[in-house]
Enzyme design. Sequence first.
Site, short mmCIF file in Angstrom:
data_model
loop_
_atom_site.label_atom_id
_atom_site.label_comp_id
_atom_site.label_asym_id
_atom_site.label_seq_id
_atom_site.Cartn_x
_atom_site.Cartn_y
_atom_site.Cartn_z
N TRP A 1 -15.74 12.95 -11.48
CA TRP A 1 -14.98 12.63 -10.27
C TRP A 1 -14.40 13.86 -9.58
O TRP A 1 -14.13 13.84 -8.37
CB TRP A 1 -13.88 11.61 -10.59
CG TRP A 1 -12.91 12.04 -11.64
CD1 TRP A 1 -12.98 11.77 -12.97
CD2 TRP A 1 -11.71 12.82 -11.47
NE1 TRP A 1 -11.92 12.33 -13.64
CE2 TRP A 1 -11.13 12.98 -12.75
CE3 TRP A 1 -11.10 13.40 -10.36
CZ2 TRP A 1 -9.95 13.71 -12.95
CZ3 TRP A 1 -9.92 14.11 -10.57
CH2 TRP A 1 -9.36 14.27 -11.84
N TRP B 1 -9.45 8.83 -7.02
CA TRP B 1 -10.68 9.19 -7.74
C TRP B 1 -10.64 8.70 -9.17
O TRP B 1 -11.61 8.15 -9.69
CB TRP B 1 -10.94 10.70 -7.65
CG TRP B 1 -11.66 11.01 -6.37
CD1 TRP B 1 -11.08 11.42 -5.20
CD2 TRP B 1 -13.05 10.85 -6.10
NE1 TRP B 1 -12.04 11.54 -4.22
CE2 TRP B 1 -13.26 11.20 -4.75
CE3 TRP B 1 -14.14 10.46 -6.86
CZ2 TRP B 1 -14.53 11.16 -4.15
CZ3 TRP B 1 -15.41 10.42 -6.27
CH2 TRP B 1 -15.59 10.77 -4.93
N ASN C 1 -10.68 3.06 3.53
CA ASN C 1 -10.39 2.94 2.09
C ASN C 1 -11.49 2.22 1.31
O ASN C 1 -11.89 2.64 0.23
CB ASN C 1 -9.06 2.22 1.89
CG ASN C 1 -8.73 2.07 0.42
OD1 ASN C 1 -8.64 3.06 -0.31
ND2 ASN C 1 -8.60 0.84 -0.05
N TRP D 1 -21.12 13.28 -18.33
CA TRP D 1 -21.32 13.39 -16.88
C TRP D 1 -22.62 14.13 -16.62
O TRP D 1 -23.06 14.95 -17.44
CB TRP D 1 -20.16 14.16 -16.25
CG TRP D 1 -18.81 13.56 -16.46
CD1 TRP D 1 -17.83 14.04 -17.29
CD2 TRP D 1 -18.27 12.37 -15.85
NE1 TRP D 1 -16.72 13.22 -17.23
CE2 TRP D 1 -16.95 12.20 -16.37
CE3 TRP D 1 -18.74 11.45 -14.94
CZ2 TRP D 1 -16.12 11.15 -15.99
CZ3 TRP D 1 -17.92 10.40 -14.56
CH2 TRP D 1 -16.63 10.25 -15.08
N GLU E 1 0.85 -1.21 0.00
CA GLU E 1 0.00 0.00 0.00
C GLU E 1 0.88 1.25 0.00
O GLU E 1 0.56 2.25 -0.64
CB GLU E 1 -0.96 0.01 1.19
CG GLU E 1 -2.00 -1.09 1.17
CD GLU E 1 -2.78 -1.13 -0.15
OE1 GLU E 1 -3.22 -0.08 -0.63
OE2 GLU E 1 -2.94 -2.24 -0.71
N TRP F 1 1.56 1.89 -3.41
CA TRP F 1 0.53 2.65 -4.12
C TRP F 1 0.73 4.16 -3.90
O TRP F 1 0.49 4.98 -4.79
CB TRP F 1 -0.88 2.23 -3.67
CG TRP F 1 -1.41 1.08 -4.48
CD1 TRP F 1 -1.38 -0.24 -4.14
CD2 TRP F 1 -2.02 1.15 -5.78
NE1 TRP F 1 -1.94 -0.99 -5.15
CE2 TRP F 1 -2.35 -0.16 -6.17
CE3 TRP F 1 -2.31 2.20 -6.66
CZ2 TRP F 1 -2.96 -0.45 -7.39
CZ3 TRP F 1 -2.92 1.91 -7.88
CH2 TRP F 1 -3.24 0.59 -8.23
C1 LIG Z 1 -11.53 8.01 -3.88
C2 LIG Z 1 -10.30 7.86 -3.03
C3 LIG Z 1 -9.65 9.00 -2.54
C4 LIG Z 1 -8.51 8.87 -1.74
N1 LIG Z 1 -7.90 10.02 -1.27
C5 LIG Z 1 -6.77 9.90 -0.52
C6 LIG Z 1 -6.12 11.06 -0.04
O1 LIG Z 1 -6.50 12.21 -0.31
N2 LIG Z 1 -5.03 10.89 0.76
C7 LIG Z 1 -4.52 9.65 1.05
O2 LIG Z 1 -3.52 9.54 1.77
N3 LIG Z 1 -5.11 8.54 0.57
C8 LIG Z 1 -6.22 8.62 -0.19
N4 LIG Z 1 -6.82 7.48 -0.66
C9 LIG Z 1 -6.16 6.17 -0.44
C10 LIG Z 1 -6.58 5.41 0.84
O3 LIG Z 1 -7.96 5.39 0.97
C11 LIG Z 1 -5.96 6.00 2.12
O4 LIG Z 1 -4.58 6.24 1.95
C12 LIG Z 1 -6.14 5.05 3.30
O5 LIG Z 1 -7.52 4.79 3.50
C13 LIG Z 1 -5.54 5.65 4.54
O6 LIG Z 1 -5.76 4.85 5.65
P1 LIG Z 1 -4.55 4.12 6.37
O7 LIG Z 1 -3.45 5.10 6.62
O8 LIG Z 1 -5.12 3.42 7.54
O9 LIG Z 1 -4.10 3.09 5.26
P2 LIG Z 1 -3.22 1.73 5.34
O10 LIG Z 1 -4.03 0.65 4.77
O11 LIG Z 1 -2.66 1.54 6.70
O12 LIG Z 1 -2.07 2.04 4.29
C14 LIG Z 1 -0.81 2.62 4.65
C15 LIG Z 1 -0.53 3.81 3.80
O13 LIG Z 1 -0.43 3.45 2.44
C16 LIG Z 1 -0.94 4.50 1.62
N5 LIG Z 1 -2.10 3.99 0.87
C17 LIG Z 1 -2.99 3.06 1.27
N6 LIG Z 1 -3.89 2.83 0.30
C18 LIG Z 1 -3.55 3.63 -0.72
C19 LIG Z 1 -4.09 3.86 -2.02
N7 LIG Z 1 -5.16 3.17 -2.48
N8 LIG Z 1 -3.49 4.76 -2.82
C20 LIG Z 1 -2.40 5.44 -2.41
N9 LIG Z 1 -1.85 5.26 -1.19
C21 LIG Z 1 -2.42 4.38 -0.36
C22 LIG Z 1 -1.38 5.62 2.54
O14 LIG Z 1 -0.33 6.56 2.63
C23 LIG Z 1 -1.60 4.88 3.84
O15 LIG Z 1 -1.46 5.70 4.96
C24 LIG Z 1 -7.99 7.59 -1.45
C25 LIG Z 1 -8.64 6.45 -1.94
C26 LIG Z 1 -9.79 6.59 -2.72
C27 LIG Z 1 -10.48 5.36 -3.23
#
Ligand SMILES: Cc1cc2nc3c(=O)[nH]c(=O)nc-3n(C[C@H](O)[C@H](O)[C@H](O)COP(=O)(O)OP(=O)(O)OC[C@H]3O[C@@H](n4cnc5c(N)ncnc54)[C@H](O)[C@@H]3O)c2cc1C
Length: 476
Positions: A362, A385, A344, A309, A278, A281
């Site tokens: 979006w 998004w 997420n 849209w 993650e 990502w």
């Molecule tokens: C529509 C949409 C908008 C989002 N907007 C943001 C945003 O503005 N800022 C943001 O940090 N994340 C965003 N995310 C990605 C993700 O939802 C969050 O990073 C995650 O929910 C954060 O929770 P966590 O720190 O407990 O994640 P964990 O599951 O603990 O993951 C660890 C870290 O990995 C990174 N990460 C995890 N999932 C993703 C992902 N899909 N894409 C990129 N990095 C990821 C984050 O930095 C996160 O803190 C978005 C996802 C979607 C679907």
Amino acid sequence: MSRALIWLRRDLRLDDLPALQLALRRGEAPIFVYVHAPQEEAPWSPGRASLAWLDRSLRALQADLRGRGSDLLIAQGPTLPTLLQLAQQAEVDSVYWQRRYEPAVIARDAIVKRELRAAGLQAESVKGAVLFEPWEVQTGQGGPYKVFTPFWRNAQTRLKDVVATTAPEALPAPPDVLAAGSLAINALGLIPVPRWDGDFWERFEPGAQGALRALDAFVDGAAEGYLSQRDLPERAGTSRLSAHLHFGEISPAQILTTLRSITWSAAAQADVDGFVRELGWREFSQHLLYHFPHTTDENLNPQFVAFPWQDDPRALVAWQQGRTGVPIVDAGMRELWHTGWMHNRVRMLVASFLTKHLRHHWLHGARWFWDTLVDADLANNTQGWQWTAGTGADAAPYFRIFNPATQAERFDPNGSYVRQWLPELACLPDKALYAPWEHADLLRRLAPDYPQRPIVDLREGRESALAAYQGLPKRD
Ligand SMILES: Cc1cc2nc3c(=O)[nH]c(=O)nc-3n(C[C@H](O)[C@H](O)[C@H](O)COP(=O)(O)OP(=O)(O)OC[C@H]3O[C@@H](n4cnc5c(N)ncnc54)[C@H](O)[C@@H]3O)c2cc1C
């Protein structure tokens, strides 16, 4: 001893801070400064939830620096003249900062660097809060990746080189002339009025210490089992490090270093690898933002230029307020409103519902998230998004449309998440919780205040989205 200004932006920590390490290596006394200039990041100036977090993060960093004998100097922009003035007053030789990769910031920073150098200063930027610079990981042909799996396969081979550094316990005090001119953090006006952010701080502790505590909690708790728990929104099954990472209160290298210092069982190691993926990502998002900067406002996939849209302000407000009548969507939007964060899996569901069932662009959703998320991050938000809308890199195809009712049944099987955020549905039996409109009598009797019908019929919304997609002109 010569002096260096350490211009802090979104790297609000001291450990593993490359700009500080550079000054120390060169024998320069570091002076830490934060220059508030949100307007220079337009059109993606930080949103209100981000500013509320920033206030606390700056205070935490200032306290940390004071504890080490130094201070965090606070100034208000415009950035270039402010830095020039500070550099002159403090008679510094150098200005160092960590890079950021947002288009407006890159453009601003290029001017700052050029002008500081023209003024005779050593102005240098160093690697930002990423594992790899966006240009370091390249395809065989030397270009950027658009697909995550090969990107990560390549990037992973470099992970072993990642190491985190630590900051000295004692740091020199800034010159009196600068300390006297420093603003109070209050003067930046970051604290929300009225105080709508109260609930945020029951869950989050901004600042480097809070980040380390969140990491420790994750390591001791949810890390083991991450792969099986991370999709269940009622659980604290993820790290909740996103805002800490966004503000640079912790670096990804620090996280990796901590995870590597632990001996995990084979099963737990798979969980940890899943978590690191993650972080991959996150790297991929920065990579895309850097190489395709127009995607903050435009579809990466040009096929969607002609997409029909819809524009329905009432539907958008219902989505924002968590009043669509689709429980998992409404629960997510209320979690966001109350806590500044959303799980997420639920982010994907609310984004899919907005862009597919309601067929809104979006950008409407991205802008709402931008203002309300404490972890709002231009790279991750744009990628998230565009991925969900099907318009981005390596995206979920547009025709794959989440059914929010069956997704809720699968990922919130006993309804705890929906009941937590929609107390007006708490009395509904489980069977009526995912598609309550199919249990009209129960809904009317037990939850009269909740929308009695969804804002869009799920089947019709899906079909009309598919028809719109199929009507798009085909491209090679
Ligand atoms: C529509 C949409 C908008 C989002 N907007 C943001 C945003 O503005 N800022 C943001 O940090 N994340 C965003 N995310 C990605 C993700 O939802 C969050 O990073 C995650 O929910 C954060 O929770 P966590 O720190 O407990 O994640 P964990 O599951 O603990 O993951 C660890 C870290 O990995 C990174 N990460 C995890 N999932 C993703 C992902 N899909 N894409 C990129 N990095 C990821 C984050 O930095 C996160 O803190 C978005 C996802 C979607 C679907």
